[in-house]
Each structure stands twice: as C-alpha cells, then as structure tokens.
Design a protein around this motif. Sequence first.
Motif, PDB file in Angstrom:
ATOM      1  N   ASP A   1      -3.319  -1.919  11.124  1.00 26.20           N
ATOM      2  CA  ASP A   1      -4.722  -2.012  10.531  1.00 26.20           C
ATOM      3  C   ASP A   1      -4.738  -1.932   8.997  1.00 26.20           C
ATOM      4  O   ASP A   1      -5.362  -2.633   8.245  1.00 26.20           O
ATOM      5  N   GLN A   2      -4.021  -1.127   8.434  1.00 26.29           N
ATOM      6  CA  GLN A   2      -3.968  -0.784   7.048  1.00 26.29           C
ATOM      7  C   GLN A   2      -3.204  -2.041   6.386  1.00 26.29           C
ATOM      8  O   GLN A   2      -3.565  -2.361   5.359  1.00 26.29           O
TER       9      GLN A   2
ATOM     10  N   TYR B   1      -3.570  -5.214   7.489  1.00 27.27           N
ATOM     11  CA  TYR B   1      -4.665  -6.163   7.354  1.00 27.27           C
ATOM     12  C   TYR B   1      -5.640  -5.941   6.539  1.00 27.27           C
ATOM     13  O   TYR B   1      -6.102  -6.813   5.652  1.00 27.27           O
ATOM     14  N   ALA B   2      -5.910  -4.538   6.155  1.00 24.20           N
ATOM     15  CA  ALA B   2      -6.796  -4.001   5.276  1.00 24.20           C
ATOM     16  C   ALA B   2      -6.355  -4.321   3.768  1.00 24.20           C
ATOM     17  O   ALA B   2      -7.136  -4.557   3.018  1.00 24.20           O
TER      18      ALA B   2
END
Length: 548
Positions: free
Chosen positions: A55-56, A58-59
Amino acid sequence: MAMASYVKVFLGSIAFAVFWILAVFPAIPFLPVGRTAGSLMGAMLMVIFQVITPDQAYAAIDLPILGLLFGTMVVSIYLERADLFKYLGKLLSWKSRGAKDLLCRICLISAISSALFTNDTSCVVLTEFVLKIARQHNLPSHPFLLALASSANIGSSATPIGNPQNLVIAVQSKISFGNFLFGILPAMLVGIIVNIIILMCMYWRLLSTTQKDEEEATTEVVADEDFNSHRFSPATMSHFTSLNSQEWSSRLESLDMQSSLSTNGHMNHAETLRNRIGATENEICSASTSAYESARNSNASKDITVDGSSQRKEDTVPSKRIASMDRLRDVFDEQLPGEKEYFAAKWKRILWKSCVYLVTIGMLISLLMGLNMSWTAITAALALVVLDFKDARPCLEKVSYSLLIFFCGMFITVDGFNKTGIPSALWDLMEPHAKVDDASGMAVLAIVILVLSNLASNVPTVLLLGGRVAASAAAISAADEKKAWLILAWVSTVAGNLSLLGSAANLIVCEQARRAPQFGYNLTFWKHLQFGIPSTVIVTAVGLMLIR
C-alpha cells in the motif's frame, strides 16, 4: 527521521543500489535490462524486502507528475506532426552568416524549444538537423552537438515542463508556473549567453578555419547555381501560344511542389498536360509555317487569286489556334475536380496545424494563469486528439510509456530508501553548512546537488533532497523556501552538462548523432567532459547569483 532497523537499512540499500546501477549503467554486461526494468526491480525489491508495504508503494506513485508528463508528451507529438520542429530546423540555417552565427542560433533555438517542449524532445528532433547543416557547410559536428545538448539542459530549467525534475519540483513545491518561470528566467538567459561565450572561446579557431572553407564552397555553389539558372530555355523564344502554355506549365509545377500528400498523382497530371501542350504547340507552329510558305510560293499567280487564297489561308490559322486553345481548356476542365480536392486537403491541413499551435499557446497561457498543471496538459492533449478527428492510436503509441513506468518504479524505490533513514542522516550532517541565506551555504548546497545529480541522476536527487532542503529553508522564511526549490531546479538541471552521463538529453544527442544514417558522428565521453566541466561550474555559479 530516525534510522530504521539494521536489516531494513541493509536490504533497502541493496534495493536502491540495484536501481542506481541499472539507472546509471543500463547496459551493464551481467544484467543488461535497461533503466525501466531496473527501476521496477528496485521497487519490487523494496516490497519483497519489506522495507515498505504494498500500500505504501502504491501511495508513493505521484499521479499529478505522471499526468503532467503524459500530457506534455502528447502535445509534443502533435506539434511534431504539425511540422513545428521542422520549421525550427529550417530556422537554424535561414540566412546563416557562418559557423559562429550558426552556433549562436543552435543555442538559442535549443534553449527556447526545450523550455516549452522539454529538453529530450528538442534533442530528439533537432540533432539530425544540426548534423545535416554542419555537414552541408563542411563544419565540424561536435561544437554544434555540444551547443545543442548543453543549451537544451540550460533552457529547460526555466519552466516546470522543461524537464522531469522540474515537473517533480513544481508539483511538490506548489510553485505556480509564472513564479517558477520568472524566478529562473534571468539565470537561464544569462546562462545561455555564458554558455555561448565558453563555446566560442573553446572552438573559436576551429570555427574560424572552417568558416573560410565554407565561404569558398558557398561562392562556388552560388556561381554554379547562377549559371544553371540562366541557361537557354525554348519558352523564352515562343509567341503568344507558348506564353500561355508556359503559364499553365508553371501553374502545374507550383501545384506539383506543394505537398507530399498527393505528389505522385499530380506529377503524372502535370506531365500529361505538358505533353499535350507541347504537341499542340508543334501543331500550331507547323500550321502557321505551312501557311506562310504557301503564301510566298504563290506570288507568281494573279493578284486577285493570290489575295483571295492568302486571305483564306490566313483565316485558317487563327481558327486552328482557337480550336487548339479550346482543346487545352477542355483538358484543364477535366483536371479541375482533382485540383479542387488537392487544394481542399491543403487548406484543411493548414487549418489543422493552426489549431494545434493555438491549443498549445492556450495551454501555455493557462499554465501562466496558475491553473492545475497536470489537468491543463491533459486537457490540451485531449483537445488535440479531438481536433485531429482520427484514430488516436498511432499518436498515443509514440508516447514514451517506458519513461512513465520508470518514474513509477523510481517513486517507489526512492520512497523506500527514504524510509531507511539514510538520506535524513546524511542531510543532518550537511544542513548546518547548506543554508540558502548566505553565499557559502548556497555554494555548499550547490556542490551537494551537483555531485548527487551526477552520481544518482537528477530526478532521484530531487526526490531525495527536495523536501529536506525546502523544510530547512522554510525555517528561515517563506521566500527562502521558494528560493531553495528554484536553486534545486537550477543546479540539478545544469548539472546534467557536466558529463555525457549526467543528463538524458546528452545521451539522446549522442545516440541520435551516432545512428544518423548519412551524417553519423560519435560524440565521445572525454570530448564532452572537456567542455562540460568549465561550462557547468561557470554557468551554475552565475545563475545562482540571479535566482530570486
């Protein structure tokens, strides 16, 4: 930021090292996969080694930067289709006054086009023009290739759309297009002048020697062209009928040279009509000659008979001429529908090109007004797609998607390396000596950016240092924060001139020159370095004094 665990620091450093090696040396023998695959490999390793979570990762991808980069690439593709860069190439040699004049033109045109359409695009389309002009004028190629690459880098520093690192800085700093432009423009203009002076000083003797040879060759060419242009033409000896045929023939020739859209068809039409015109001229001339000869041979006859017969023969000549003119007129009437289609296509293309230029100007005005840069560029790109009124796939296929993917992988890799704490620890050591409110601090900061930009490339340097440099300057004042961002943009861009590997624009010029089919030239690393070191140091120092 505190240091991460030793395991994360070690594994994150390995992932970043893989990314750095493949980004700087894309054709390394043991893993020649290229920059794009290298950035994805670095990103993958950051996730596999659990330095950052998926998730990090993609962020970490900055979509506004990707949108701005995509939009400007599409606009550049349509501008190339609209022959803008072809006109710029012609402007290089238009009424050129020698080698030194050509060098100055290349610097100016390269800088302006790079500021508006990115330095990589300008180098791609202008390199072959520069090689061709240098070879035609019997000039050495390397001073002009160095002028093209170095001026493209310097010129691109003036705008947020000039190069990728400026895109990153403009989006992260939220500095408007106008403030960015007017903050760096004085440094850019003076930097171009200084760069020209350095080129002149280094290659003055070489350009002076070749300029004499060029003048002699030009004189010979002009004399030869003058001789050819005054050769005898049968059309100049003809009467009324031949003049009309010459006028029609010239009309056909002008039609024949207009556009490559229907070149072959119109050449065939023109050739057919010229043949018919020539046959008609011969027929008319033979008729008038036979009438004249008959009149002369009948002088021994009676006066009344002579007068009557000669009058009848003379009357037949105009009638034959009129009939021949009618036949020619019918021929052109047959060709008229094709000509109408040709002119319609021609004016349609002129109108389309005008619309492309107007949309681009509108995009630049919108950026100056402070509108969102990413969506402005994307809107302009889609407007051009709609105006083209064709399947957009051929144009969209020319977009450098590998560059967009490279940016995605680089965002993830750099974000993972930042989370190890190593960049923060290094900056904590440098920060007390790199303040932007005094000359010595600016010099230290410039040296750090200069070295990192050539070791780790300019875009990763901006991603690593940008936030830290801005936060340090913001503690002094808001004006110093803006100045710190502009210094980062200026130094990281001009640093690309230091060596052949310092900028993608340099590599593009080198590869384009080497692969040029007829005018190939190999710009070596050492030849570039001899010019790059003094140019980079002097231009960077002069520009730092002018950034506000």
